[in-house]
Design a protein around this motif. Structure first.
Motif, short mmCIF file in Angstrom:
data_model
loop_
_atom_site.label_atom_id
_atom_site.label_comp_id
_atom_site.label_asym_id
_atom_site.label_seq_id
_atom_site.Cartn_x
_atom_site.Cartn_y
_atom_site.Cartn_z
N ALA A 18 1.01 -0.99 0.06
CA ALA A 18 0.04 -0.12 0.14
C ALA A 18 0.79 1.44 -0.02
CB ALA A 18 -0.79 0.03 1.22
N LEU A 19 1.74 1.43 0.79
CA LEU A 19 2.87 2.57 0.93
C LEU A 19 3.65 2.75 -0.34
CD1 LEU A 19 3.84 2.38 4.77
CD2 LEU A 19 2.21 3.83 3.82
N ARG A 23 2.98 6.59 -3.71
CA ARG A 23 4.00 7.80 -4.12
C ARG A 23 3.49 8.05 -5.75
NH1 ARG A 23 8.94 8.74 -6.59
NH2 ARG A 23 9.72 10.84 -6.16
N PRO A 24 3.80 6.80 -6.37
CA PRO A 24 3.46 6.81 -7.80
C PRO A 24 2.12 7.15 -8.28
CG PRO A 24 3.90 4.65 -7.16
CD PRO A 24 4.08 5.36 -6.14
N ALA A 25 1.17 6.60 -7.41
CA ALA A 25 -0.20 7.13 -7.68
C ALA A 25 -0.67 8.62 -7.55
CB ALA A 25 -1.16 6.31 -6.46
N PHE A 26 0.01 9.16 -6.47
CA PHE A 26 0.00 10.61 -6.21
C PHE A 26 0.42 11.50 -7.32
CE2 PHE A 26 2.02 14.46 -4.56
CZ PHE A 26 0.97 15.22 -4.26
N ILE A 27 1.92 10.92 -7.64
CA ILE A 27 2.39 11.46 -8.97
C ILE A 27 1.35 11.61 -10.26
CG2 ILE A 27 4.26 11.54 -10.40
CD1 ILE A 27 6.09 10.71 -8.18
N THR A 28 0.96 10.53 -10.49
CA THR A 28 0.06 10.31 -11.70
C THR A 28 -1.25 11.05 -11.43
OG1 THR A 28 0.68 7.91 -11.75
CG2 THR A 28 -1.39 8.34 -12.80
N TRP A 143 -3.49 -1.99 -5.39
CA TRP A 143 -3.29 -0.66 -4.44
C TRP A 143 -2.80 0.58 -5.30
CZ3 TRP A 143 -4.68 0.06 0.10
CH2 TRP A 143 -4.65 -0.75 1.18
N PHE A 144 -2.22 0.47 -6.43
CA PHE A 144 -2.18 1.65 -7.34
C PHE A 144 -3.35 2.15 -7.97
CE2 PHE A 144 -1.01 3.24 -11.87
CZ PHE A 144 -0.28 4.17 -11.42
N MET A 145 -4.37 1.40 -8.22
CA MET A 145 -5.57 1.80 -8.76
C MET A 145 -6.50 2.31 -7.54
SD MET A 145 -6.99 -0.94 -11.77
CE MET A 145 -7.06 -2.47 -10.29
N LEU A 146 -6.50 1.80 -6.39
CA LEU A 146 -7.00 2.17 -5.36
C LEU A 146 -6.57 3.55 -4.99
CD1 LEU A 146 -9.47 1.69 -3.26
CD2 LEU A 146 -7.69 0.43 -1.86
N TRP A 147 -5.29 3.78 -4.73
CA TRP A 147 -4.77 4.99 -4.42
C TRP A 147 -5.24 5.99 -5.20
CZ3 TRP A 147 -4.07 6.15 0.22
CH2 TRP A 147 -3.43 5.49 1.14
N ILE A 148 -5.12 6.04 -6.65
CA ILE A 148 -5.62 6.87 -7.75
C ILE A 148 -6.90 7.19 -7.53
CG2 ILE A 148 -6.04 7.32 -10.15
CD1 ILE A 148 -3.38 5.91 -10.72
N SER A 149 -7.79 6.31 -7.27
CA SER A 149 -9.29 6.54 -7.31
C SER A 149 -9.61 7.30 -5.85
CB SER A 149 -10.09 5.06 -7.13
OG SER A 149 -9.66 4.25 -8.20
N PHE A 150 -8.94 6.81 -4.72
CA PHE A 150 -9.39 7.60 -3.48
C PHE A 150 -8.63 9.12 -3.71
CE2 PHE A 150 -7.49 8.85 0.53
CZ PHE A 150 -8.83 8.96 1.34
N LEU A 151 -7.38 9.35 -4.31
CA LEU A 151 -6.84 10.64 -4.09
C LEU A 151 -8.00 11.65 -4.97
CD1 LEU A 151 -3.19 9.82 -4.61
CD2 LEU A 151 -3.94 10.70 -2.56
N ASP A 152 -8.29 10.88 -6.11
CA ASP A 152 -9.23 11.88 -6.85
C ASP A 152 -10.48 12.30 -6.12
OD1 ASP A 152 -7.43 11.78 -9.07
OD2 ASP A 152 -8.36 10.35 -10.29
N TYR A 153 -10.82 11.32 -5.41
CA TYR A 153 -12.28 11.23 -4.64
C TYR A 153 -11.93 12.50 -3.52
CZ TYR A 153 -15.80 10.26 -1.24
OH TYR A 153 -16.78 10.36 -0.16
N LEU A 154 -10.77 12.53 -2.86
CA LEU A 154 -10.39 13.27 -1.82
C LEU A 154 -10.20 14.70 -2.37
CD1 LEU A 154 -9.37 13.42 1.10
CD2 LEU A 154 -7.09 13.09 0.38
#
Length: 248
Positions: A18-19, A23-28, A143-154
């Motif tokens: 998850a961790l 970082r790559p999900a946030f950059i994306t 986790w990469f897909m989930l982080w991208i999805s959650f960050l966009d939502y946030l």
């Protein structure tokens, strides 16, 4: 003297999947953050200007999570009670998500408990990123897909809440704000088109969009466009896979 072995950050025992994927999900997601925060702030300002407290845009962003639908819902809240008309309007506005779901069947396969959040966090921009962005090497795909999805939502929820809180303090002109999302879509499309080894799928999407825009008009072309792209990509799937493999 013997040098200690260096371990890649993604392979350190202390780093969880998850961790590592965060970082790559946030950059994306940075381009989406820039667009979402701006348009969500405008949405919060708009809700505040028509008489709603910040709780309304924040709660609607958390539960509805559909930009265009949320703007329409604001006017619905000020209109006479008409549940059937509201349902039909919401369905027509968000019907394109049916095609997103079909397109993501393979990518979301085997994601376990994450699938429920991936489905709920789906939006136009998240679909674009997940569908076109390759998962970095050494990063867990789920986790990469989930982080991208959650960050966009946030980004959207935070922007809407801040807009509702500070809308009364900041003078803001809403005219033309919708162009922000158009510009963001264009930039994401161009970036992915330039990265793609084969350009056929991008050209198909562009051509179908233009034809549907001319035929159905700017207010009704999205659903026919999604249907047309799905049909063409399905019919040409083998050719697209061969082209992609040859380019690699």
């Amino acid at each position: 003297m013997k040098q200690p072995l260096s371990i890649h950050p993604a392979e350190t025992p202390s780093s969880s999947p998850a961790l590592t994927a965060l970082r790559p999900a946030f950059i994306t997601s940075i381009p989406i953050m820039a667009g979402f925060l701006f348009i969500a702030l405008a949405y919060g300002f708009y809700m505040q200007r028509i008489g709603f407290s910040f709780l309304y845009p924040m709660t609607m962003a958390m539960t509805i999570y559909g930009g265009s639908l949320e703007f329409v819902t604001a006017s619905m809240l000020l209109s006479p009670f008409a549940p059937l008309q509201c349902f039909l309007m919401a369905f027509m506005i968000q019907a394109r998500h049916l095609f997103y779901g079909i397109a993501m069947l393979d990518r979301y396969k085997g994601t376990g408990w994450k699938k429920f959040f991936l489905i709920f966090f789906m939006c136009d921009e998240t679909f674009s990123l997940i569908y076109t962005t390759p998962v970095p090497e050494g990063v867990d795909r789920k986790w990469f897909m989930l982080w991208i999805s959650f960050l966009d939502y946030l980004y959207w929820v935070v922007g809407a809440a801040l807009g509702g809180l500070f809308g009364a303090l900041i003078p803001f002109e809403l005219k033309g704000i919708e162009f922000v999302m158009t510009a963001m879509f264009v930039s994401v499309f161009l970036e992915q088109y330039l990265k793609d080894t084969q350009k056929i799928s991008g050209l198909i999407g562009f051509a179908v969009s233009i034809v549907c825009l001319v035929v159905f008009g700017p207010n009704s072309f999205i659903i026919p466009t999604m249907a047309g792209i799905l049909i063409f990509v399905t019919l040409l799937r083998k050719q697209l896979e061969r082209a992609g493999g040859a380019a690699e």
